[in-house]
Write an enzyme that holds these catalytic residues in place. Structure first.
Site, PDB file in Angstrom:
ATOM      1  N   SER A  33      74.354 -23.847  21.075  1.00 44.58           N
ATOM      2  CA  SER A  33      74.331 -22.397  21.322  1.00 44.58           C
ATOM      3  C   SER A  33      73.730 -21.575  20.189  1.00 44.58           C
ATOM      4  CB  SER A  33      75.744 -21.893  21.634  1.00 44.58           C
ATOM      5  OG  SER A  33      76.130 -22.297  22.927  1.00 44.58           O
ATOM      6  N   MET A  34      73.435 -22.192  19.064  1.00 42.47           N
ATOM      7  CA  MET A  34      72.663 -21.469  18.044  1.00 42.47           C
ATOM      8  C   MET A  34      71.219 -21.277  18.497  1.00 42.47           C
ATOM      9  SD  MET A  34      74.404 -22.977  14.544  1.00 42.47           S
ATOM     10  CE  MET A  34      72.900 -22.907  13.583  1.00 42.47           C
TER      11      MET A  34
END
Length: 419
Positions: free
Chosen positions: A81-82
């Site tokens: 999710s970065m």
């Protein structure tokens, strides 16, 4: 041997030159090593930067236990999710060029999403649909207030709406390209009225298709040409090519009896290899969680944000765009974030692709209002403190999410030398 970017020295500095204590930074190293010695992690990489320069970049433990490979500073990690902040930055580049508007209906650019209905009750056993009060906007997609579902719920949930998601194939995203995903989303109802609830969702993946349509380029090509190449992010992408697989960190989990078990060992070969194992270019280019990267690469992205859009004298984004992206966009009644009960989300609002701290809490008292960042599901995290021009990145590959980053965080702040 590290294969770090040749230009890393240009964005590095001795700790004292950027107002950090080398002795206190060493506490980060000792603490991280303790996680490994205690069997909580196989390996990790930590980064601290200040005033546009990297002052600490260290590797610990093992990159691949099965292959007996020590962690390298240039190890490639699944950042999951970065990926979202990078996709958000890509949207902001198009916004700067006047090619999209943040408060325009998403359907302006993605007509498949026009006229979506809303479920009357998200957890009901029967499906009753009502009209949407308003259209979801691009801003809604970026701040998770679109009303779209989150990826986890339609995998196994038994409500009427969960079943509808599976009927439309939304549990098989790896079989879709971005256009097909949006077409499928256009055939399901929204969980909530747009703008009424913060719900961590597939909206981030929709941004990938938005970028394709507005730019006229495939999502991966746009990221490469407009972000990765300008910033020198040479090891960031949607898969690990064969010539770099020896730098791909293994993924580990916790055993019930303690210690580590292999989830995915790129070279050791004993772990499970799935459709999302990052060894070949995927069909589904996930803007929500599809990228791999290295500490040095992601540090370049963070330093660009910390420097208000510029890195090493080259401007990627306007300062105004970075400021817009990294301030809170949620109304007061949607704060703190409605995510699983966890102290880390207390006091957090959300910007455009990043969380933003709007209140100090007792979770980590030194954590500043205005600090922004996000996490990746396999124990990666970054945060940036604008007031102190401070960047912190912790990278590991462990499920469930490790406590490393929150343990290191006060040590990063403590390394600041008062002047």
């Amino acid at each position: 041997m590290d294969h770090l970017n040749d230009g890393i020295s240009k964005i590095s500095a001795a700790p004292h030159a950027v107002g950090l204590s080398a002795k206190r930074l060493a506490r980060i190293s000792a603490t991280t090593q303790q996680f490994i010695d205690d069997g909580q992690l196989a390996g990790a990489v930590t980064v601290v930067a200040r005033r546009g320069r990297i002052a600490h970049l260290e590797a610990y433990g093992m990159m691949d236990i099965e292959a007996n490979k020590p962690m390298q500073r240039d190890a490639i990690f699944r950042i999951y999710s970065m990926t979202k902040p990078i996709a958000a930055a890509a949207v902001m580049l198009l916004y700067e060029e006047g090619k999209l508007q943040l408060d325009a209906p998403a359907a302006t650019y993605l007509p498949e999403l026009d006229g979506l209905k809303v479920v009357e009750a998200a957890d009901a056993e029967t499906l009753t649909l009502i009209e949407a009060d308003r259209d979801m906007t691009v801003r809604d997609l970026m701040r998770h207030t679109s009303g779209l579902p989150g990826a986890a719920r339609y995998m196994a949930g038994q409500t009427a709406v969960d079943k509808r998601y599976r009927e439309k194939g939304l549990h098989l995203l790896h079989e879709c390209n971005l256009q097909e995903m949006v077409e499928r989303l256009g055939r399901i109802p929204l969980l909530y009225q747009p703008g009424t609830k913060w719900h961590y969702s597939i909206a981030a993946d929709v941004l990938g298709r938005l970028i394709e349509v507005v730019s006229g380029q495939p999502f991966d090509v746009f990221l490469t040409e407009r972000i990765f190449q300008p910033l020198g992010m040479i090891d960031t992408g949607f898969y690990v090519p064969p010539e770099k697989i020896n730098r791909f960190a293994g993924m580990y989990g916790s055993k019930l009896e303690g210690g580590l078990q292999t989830i995915d060992a790129p070279e050791g070969g004993t772990g499970h290899v799935s459709e999302t194992s990052f060894r070949k270019k995927p069909k589904f280019l996930s803007a929500g969680g599809g990228l791999v990267s290295t500490a040095a690469d992601f540090a370049r992205f963070c330093l660009m944000l910390s420097n208000k859009g510029a890195l090493a004298g080259k401007r990627l984004m306007k300062a105004e765009s970075v400021e817009l992206m990294t301030r809170n966009h949620l109304p007061t009644h949607l704060i703190p974030l409605d995510k699983k009960p966890d102290k880390r989300y207390a006091g957090l609002g959300f910007g455009l692709g990043v969380s933003v701290r709007v209140q100090q809490t007792d979770w980590i008292p030194t954590s500043q209002v205005g600090e922004y960042g996000w996490i990746g599901g396999a124990s990666t995290e970054f945060w940036i403190a604008p007031r102190d021009e401070l960047v912190s990145i912790t990278l590991a590959q462990h499920i469930p999410f490790s406590e490393l980053s929150e343990t290191v965080k006060p040590l990063v702040y403590a390394a600041i030398v008062k002047e």
